[in-house]
Structures are given as structure tokens and as C-alpha cells.
Design an enzyme around this catalytic site. Sequence first.
Site, short mmCIF file in Angstrom:
data_model
loop_
_atom_site.label_atom_id
_atom_site.label_comp_id
_atom_site.label_asym_id
_atom_site.label_seq_id
_atom_site.Cartn_x
_atom_site.Cartn_y
_atom_site.Cartn_z
N GLU A 1 5.34 14.60 0.31
CA GLU A 1 5.97 14.83 1.99
C GLU A 1 6.85 16.08 1.95
O GLU A 1 7.65 16.65 2.74
CB GLU A 1 5.76 13.20 2.28
CG GLU A 1 4.47 13.21 2.78
CD GLU A 1 4.31 12.03 1.45
OE1 GLU A 1 3.77 11.23 2.35
OE2 GLU A 1 5.36 11.75 0.67
N GLU B 1 12.80 -4.41 15.09
CA GLU B 1 11.87 -2.98 14.68
C GLU B 1 11.28 -2.05 15.75
O GLU B 1 11.39 -2.46 17.46
CB GLU B 1 10.84 -4.63 14.11
CG GLU B 1 11.29 -4.73 12.41
CD GLU B 1 11.46 -3.96 11.41
OE1 GLU B 1 11.04 -2.45 12.02
OE2 GLU B 1 11.80 -4.36 10.02
N GLY C 1 1.03 -1.18 0.00
CA GLY C 1 0.33 -0.09 0.00
C GLY C 1 0.91 1.62 0.46
O GLY C 1 0.40 2.66 -0.36
#
Length: 493
Positions: A233, A289, A187
Site C-alpha cells: 500500500e 473504537e 485476515g
Amino acid sequence: MKPQINDLRSAIALLQQHEGQYRETDHPVDPKAELAGVYRYIGAGGTVKRPTRIGPAMMFNSIKGYPDSRILVGMHASRERAALLLGCKPSELAQHVGQAVKNPIAPVVVPAEQAPCQEQVWYADDPDFDLRKLLPAPTNTPIDAGPFFCLGLVLASDPQDASLTDVTIHRLCVQERDELSMFLAAGRHIEVFRKKAEEAGKPLPVTINMGLDPAIYIGACFEAPTTPFGYNELGVAGSLRQTPVELVQGVAVNEKAIARAEIIIEGELLPGVRVREDQHTDSGHAMPEFPGYCGEANPSLPVIKVKAVTMRRHAILQTLVGPGEEHTTLAGLPTEASIRNAVEEAIPGFLQNVYAHTAGGGKFLGILQVKKRQASDEGRQGQAALIALATYSELKNIILVDEDVDIFDSDDILWAMTTRMQGDVSITNLPGLRGHQLDPSQSPDYSHSIRGNGITCKTVYDCTVPWALKAKFERAPFMELDPTPWAPDLFEK
């Protein structure tokens, strides 16, 4: 007063003026696990295994095996430091960044002679070229899949419409002398670009931009629906600095690079080529992570074929410690800004502030501070929580508190949960919703109620006082005064 920052070096110069925000060391350090291990104790914070703490940004000037390199870590690893770098108070960051995303200033292209990032150039077709020897990509732990560029901001454009450009931080593992593997979450806009190029049988040109003005990294971490497809952005950083981000044409690929970056890697995402992330180590792990665990190595990732590397003189390689406070800042500030903007639009004046708590890595845990102004506001706290969950799909848990609770103080939040919440009526469970695959509990192995990886039960903890009982829950009313005369060393700035 707005700080005069337009690149990483001017940001460092600002920090050097403030005690406790920046330090350097000339003691030799190995980029293989040792550097991250050192910073774990000095300033990593976040979800890093204890002991750790929030501390200064740190420059390592002596990198073993790389006599001409230096590495910076922790630039964003403090909410106080982020506010200092953006020119606002720490409690106002969500509002400050939220205004910027609504008023972007588009980047501009400058000629090569005005681009410090191209002061030095290495081409990958040179037989002596080897990315592994040129740049000291760190590993965070001894079990990482390989050396990673942890703050590589990838810039790419839609192959069918070059006016659509996106920037995103991705996991980039050095695989060969001129190859990187790249993890792209489903996505993400650059993944859409990559698929379009691959379907056409063509490579996708990209630039990997490292060592940047902190405003660029923060702005780049906004996600849909706040920044929809086609939203660049880099405009957020332009608004934060009130001047456009400068871009320059790449030297080896048909794509732009950030002109004042420290290091640029130019390359192409190859169509139909995949590689196992840990092919050289067989570790089974990728890297740490943000939830605090080591992610699994991906068995099949797209490959970037490197075409060139450009750098400033005496370039700074910027990195982060995966699950640390730095991730909370980079991911959390856009999360907070997105939620604040969405709730304010729906229920004006109700939401006082929002904090993407470091325990959730800036993604999983949201603390919403609300103010019930009248009887009809009862119940709106739940509406605010639902808006937040819809605005940022990776949120897992939301804690709602009143205006007298400090959302940046975990003890105060736990106090509200202890004295203003009853488990049988104050907790709302929302099962079967899409969450984030990096949370190891969001798996069918954890609960039979979960249908697939990344599906989760989201929970809202309402720790607000019912409107009808407000008078019974007033905090002890200590005298309001200025304590400076009694302890000037603690309060005078």
C-alpha cells in the site's frame, strides 16, 4: 496544483498557510486522558460523545512528564483538510484516491544518511532504556487498558518471501519497558506473516512508523480485495505524491522503516508469546473504537519485543482520538475509492459519488449517489449496493440517493429518506452476513437471528425516485447565480 509534501512537517507547513486548519498550544497537558479530553471539544468530531466538533489539527508542545516531547492530534480529522493535503476538492477525494490505488508507484530504499528518522537512536539492550519514559503514548479515556500508540503504521514482510511487504495501522499498547501488545484482526496480511513466522518458531521483524506524510496513512488503510495479498500500500502514497515513498534499513531488525517518519519503533513479534491487554489496569476495556464505544480488552494478544527506537530531532508523536473524524478520513477514503472503482467498472457512468459517512466511522455506512439516465437503469441502484457490499465487507448499511442530493449533507440525506422512501418497498434486508465485531449490535446477545459475533443483517435503503416518477420529484428550481456581490465575506476565497 499538487502540494509539495513528503513528510509530516511539510504537511504541517502547508496547513499553517490556511486559516483554521492548524493550531498550537504551550499550555501543559497530561497524555493520560487529558489530551484526548481537550481535543474532544476542539476538533475530534466523528462518533465522539457530544459536545464535539470538526476543528483544526492541534499540536501540544508541553507534555507533562516529557519535557522534550510534543504531540500532534487531528491531522486527518476533516474532509476539507484531507483534500487540502492531497491537492483536490473534498467532493473528488474518492475519485482522486481511487486513481492512485490503480496506479501505484513502488517505494525505494535510501541510505541511512538520507533518513531523518534515524537522527537519534536508542537501543533497548541499554539498561536505562524504557519506552514508557521515552515516548508519551497517550490514553484516550481514564478506563483505557494502558497507553496506546494509535497511529503506529506497522511494516512487515512475508518470512517466506521478503518481496511481499504490507503496512497496516494496528492497536499497540505499551506493556513493559521494551514490550508492546498488538491487536491483529483476522485476515490482515501482517497477521498471515506473523502466523507463518510463528509456525516456523521464529520472530517476525517489524517496524512501527509514526508521524508520516498523510498520504501514507490514507493509502495504508486500503484492504482486500481492493489491495490483494502482496500489494504494498505504500505504492498508493507514491502515486498520490507522484514520487516514491523512501525506506531505510532498520538499525536493529532486518526490516525497512519509512525514512522520513518522525519516530520508528523497531522490534520482533515473538512466537508463542501472549499477554492480556489490560494486565496492568484490569479495566476490562481496550480503548475507544470507531463506532463510539470502548472496545473490550483482549485477553490474549501477541507481543512485540522492542529492539530500538529511532527519531528525528525534536520529534512529533502523532496520535488520534479513537472514534473521531480522523478515523472516518483514514478508513473512509479507501472505502469510498474501492466502492467507486468497483461500481464504475460494472456499471460505467451510473455512480456519481460515494461517501463513507462519519456516523459509521468510515466503515459501516455508505451513501451512494446514482443517476438514472434511462428506463433500463431502474433497478441498477440495487445492483450498485450489492457491489458495494461485496467490495467492502465491513459495510452494514447503504443509503441510495439521486444525483440532486448532497451526500455530504446529512440533512439532505434524511430529506431524501423522508420524501423518497416507503419502508415496505424501499428497504432490503440481507441477514446472516459477515460484518465487524466492533459493532456491539452484531452479537447473538442482541438478536437471536445472529449466529455469532460479527454476523449482521445488512440493509439497503433505496431513497431514489422511480424512473417513471422523475418529473413529480423535481426539487424547487431556485435561480442559479453568483451570490458573491451580496455577501463577499462568505463566498470570496
